[in-house]
Motif scaffolding. Structure first.
Motif, PDB file in Angstrom:
ATOM      1  N   GLU A   6     -27.745  27.620  15.208  1.00  0.00           N
ATOM      2  CA  GLU A   6     -27.460  28.899  15.690  1.00  0.00           C
ATOM      3  C   GLU A   6     -28.400  29.838  15.161  1.00  0.00           C
ATOM      4  OE1 GLU A   6     -23.996  26.519  13.722  1.00  0.00           O
ATOM      5  OE2 GLU A   6     -26.136  26.880  13.386  1.00  0.00           O
ATOM      6  N   GLY A   9     -27.204  36.125  14.015  1.00  0.00           N
ATOM      7  CA  GLY A   9     -26.339  36.641  12.866  1.00  0.00           C
ATOM      8  C   GLY A   9     -27.080  37.959  12.199  1.00  0.00           C
ATOM      9  N   LEU A  20     -24.414  35.918  19.065  1.00  0.00           N
ATOM     10  CA  LEU A  20     -25.033  34.654  18.644  1.00  0.00           C
ATOM     11  C   LEU A  20     -25.467  33.606  19.797  1.00  0.00           C
ATOM     12  CD1 LEU A  20     -21.984  34.126  15.926  1.00  0.00           C
ATOM     13  CD2 LEU A  20     -24.108  35.725  16.005  1.00  0.00           C
ATOM     14  N   THR A 120     -24.899  30.498  10.921  1.00  0.00           N
ATOM     15  CA  THR A 120     -25.704  31.906  11.062  1.00  0.00           C
ATOM     16  C   THR A 120     -24.874  33.082  10.500  1.00  0.00           C
ATOM     17  OG1 THR A 120     -26.977  33.467  12.116  1.00  0.00           O
ATOM     18  CG2 THR A 120     -24.909  32.579  13.244  1.00  0.00           C
TER      19      THR A 120
END
Length: 126
Positions: A6, A9, A20, A120
């Motif tokens: 990920e 963020g 995201l 994240t």
């Protein structure tokens, strides 16, 4: 069979937006069409909860708390899952995870997903 990572963020003020991303790496013969994907989140002291899921046919499922504000999407050519988050609220602050599974599509249950990213962090200030 699949690795997830990920990104995207950060810290935003209430009412702001974030997107995201979760690019996936697959081990042959598995590919982007093998798996259903989802986003989960976990705030400190709370259980991990489902946010949004997308099936192999593109059908989407959302938690009630994010309906109308978050959008899950997938670019199969780029092997990437996205979560567009608008009108963010302090209650949305959490570590966000993407997840994948080849069998359970459209579910927002933690136990249905076999593969997970590292997460994240999303922080929304009032």
């Amino acid at each position: 069979q699949v690795q997830l990572e990920e990104s995207g963020g950060g810290s935003v003020q209430s009412g702001g937006s974030l997107r995201l991303s979760c690019p996936a790496s697959y081990t042959y013969p598995y590919n982007t069409y093998t798996y259903c994907m989802a986003w989960f989140r976990q705030a400190p002291g709370k259980e991990r909860e489902g946010v949004a899921a997308i099936g192999k046919d593109g059908r989407t499922t959302y938690a009630d708390s994010v309906k109308g504000r978050f959008t899950i999407s997938q670019d199969k050519d780029k092997n990437t899952l996205y979560l567009q988050m608008n009108t963010l609220e302090p209650e949305d602050s959490a570590m966000y995870y993407c997840a994948a599974d080849s069998l359970w599509c459209g579910y927002l249950s933690v136990g249905k997903y076999r593969y997970w990213g590292q997460g994240t962090q999303v922080t929304v200030s009032s």
